[in-house]
Design a protein around this motif. Structure first.
Motif, PDB file in Angstrom:
ATOM      1  N   HIS A 282      -4.240  17.195 -11.911  1.00  0.00           N
ATOM      2  CA  HIS A 282      -3.598  16.374 -10.891  1.00  0.00           C
ATOM      3  C   HIS A 282      -3.075  17.259  -9.764  1.00  0.00           C
ATOM      4  O   HIS A 282      -2.463  18.293  -9.998  1.00  0.00           O
ATOM      5  N   GLY A 283      -3.330  16.861  -8.528  1.00  0.00           N
ATOM      6  CA  GLY A 283      -2.822  17.588  -7.374  1.00  0.00           C
ATOM      7  C   GLY A 283      -3.768  18.623  -6.820  1.00  0.00           C
ATOM      8  O   GLY A 283      -3.477  19.226  -5.778  1.00  0.00           O
ATOM      9  N   LEU A 284      -4.918  18.848  -7.470  1.00  0.00           N
ATOM     10  CA  LEU A 284      -5.844  19.863  -6.964  1.00  0.00           C
ATOM     11  C   LEU A 284      -6.390  19.482  -5.599  1.00  0.00           C
ATOM     12  O   LEU A 284      -6.584  20.346  -4.736  1.00  0.00           O
ATOM     13  N   ASP A 285      -6.642  18.190  -5.372  1.00  0.00           N
ATOM     14  CA  ASP A 285      -7.188  17.769  -4.075  1.00  0.00           C
ATOM     15  C   ASP A 285      -6.240  18.128  -2.935  1.00  0.00           C
ATOM     16  O   ASP A 285      -6.662  18.609  -1.882  1.00  0.00           O
ATOM     17  N   ALA A 286      -4.919  17.903  -3.133  1.00  0.00           N
ATOM     18  CA  ALA A 286      -3.942  18.242  -2.095  1.00  0.00           C
ATOM     19  C   ALA A 286      -3.901  19.737  -1.845  1.00  0.00           C
ATOM     20  O   ALA A 286      -3.720  20.185  -0.702  1.00  0.00           O
ATOM     21  N   TRP A 287      -4.077  20.527  -2.905  1.00  0.00           N
ATOM     22  CA  TRP A 287      -4.052  21.980  -2.749  1.00  0.00           C
ATOM     23  C   TRP A 287      -5.282  22.467  -1.994  1.00  0.00           C
ATOM     24  O   TRP A 287      -5.197  23.317  -1.110  1.00  0.00           O
ATOM     25  N   LEU A 288      -6.450  21.910  -2.320  1.00  0.00           N
ATOM     26  CA  LEU A 288      -7.683  22.346  -1.670  1.00  0.00           C
ATOM     27  C   LEU A 288      -7.673  22.036  -0.181  1.00  0.00           C
ATOM     28  O   LEU A 288      -8.219  22.794   0.623  1.00  0.00           O
TER      29      LEU A 288
END
Length: 317
Positions: A282-288
């Motif tokens: 969860h949250g990888l998309d925001a980090w990328l």
């Protein structure tokens, strides 16, 4: 002016600590030269009340006693202002010093420095330097967000708050009514974990996406506050620390070192690009999204779609 106030506070502290009976305001004014120079009774009263509050904030226990004639007096008993001996080894003192240095960029810097001074007064050996044992380490937790302090106080006082929050995939902020549990720092970013009253579920909010002022709303929490360890696990999950799958991305050479540190596999594709297999949670998309054009998601398809949606939202403003 600073020296004069420090001298005045010292004189007041010595008077209160050195007396065996409560001293009235009149007696204190007659004993301290700076108070004698006050232009009026009102000026003296304001000065004395500020000084008394400052000494209490520094840790001096000042008692207020009323005699049989109704006159109020003040004193600081020695037994109430004597700390027990504190024994710390070099490693423990160094840990405290590092903890104090962490907050040098926040408004907690003064409190941290004052705490170390009190430890010195309570018997911390002079040959133990809390800062010097590991002086090569320079820890920092930067606090740039205006929402940090009001949220920290709201967490401490258990007060619900209202603020406007812009999700990474949204063009405009939305109001959020939250019961704040704790603030946690992950990957250099501050997060608030709490109970979202409007959605009836726990949520995690990145402070950099809070817009406008944080306002206190109502009293009392409606949802139970979980253990601090559980809160940290929740923040870690929302920040992308807990992963149960893998994702495949293309990363421009010489870019995205935090992603490279997380990579399970790295393959050179040539033409200035590498292929990385990284944990997906969860949250990888925001980090990328933070790496902009240096990252291209190959798979899974849902992660690629989430990143594209976030980039389009950013482009729309």
């Amino acid at each position: 002016m600073a020296i004069a106030k420090a001298e005045r506070l010292m004189n007041l502290a010595l008077c209160l600590l050195g007396t065996r009976r409560p001293l009235s305001k009149r007696e204190l004014r007659e004993s301290i030269e700076a108070y004698l120079e006050a232009g009026s009774d009102d000026a003296f009263n304001r000065m004395f009340e500020r000084d008394k509050d400052d000494l209490r904030e520094l840790g001096l226990v000042i008692e207020t006693v009323e005699n049989i004639e109704g006159e109020v007096g003040y004193l600081a008993r020695g037994d109430s202002n004597r700390l027990p001996p504190i024994t710390l080894d070099a490693e423990e003192a160094a840990a405290l010093g590092l903890a104090a240095k962490v907050w040098q960029q926040a408004r907690l810097a003064g409190a941290a420095s004052g705490a170390l001074q009190k430890l010195r007064a309570a018997g911390l050996p002079e040959d133990v330097d809390p800062y010097g044992a590991h002086s090569a380490l320079e820890p920092r937790i930067p606090v740039h967000e205006a929402a940090f302090e009001p949220l920290m106080l709201a967490c401490r006082d258990r007060r619900p708050v209202l603020f406007d929050y812009r999700k990474a995939s949204a063009a405009r902020p939305e109001p959020r009514h939250v019961e704040p549990w704790a603030l946690e720092c992950w990957r250099g970013h501050w997060y608030l974990a709490g109970w979202d009253r409007d959605r009836g579920a726990e949520r995690v909010f990145r402070l950099s996406r809070i817009t406008g002022k944080v306002r206190a709303r109502g009293t009392g929490f409606t949802a139970p506050v979980p253990d601090v360890v559980t809160v940290r696990e929740t923040v870690a999950g929302w920040a992308g620390e807990s992963a149960d799958r893998s994702a495949l991305i293309r990363l421009r050479s010489g870019a995205g070192y935090p992603l490279r540190a997380k990579a399970v596999k790295v393959r050179d594709l040539g033409d200035g690009w590498d292929e990385l297999e990284i944990p997906y949670g969860h949250g990888l998309d925001a980090w990328l999204v933070e790496f902009g054009p240096d990252v291209v998601v190959l798979e899974p398809a849902e992660l690629r779609a989430d990143v594209v949606d976030r980039l389009r939202a950013v482009a729309k403003g």
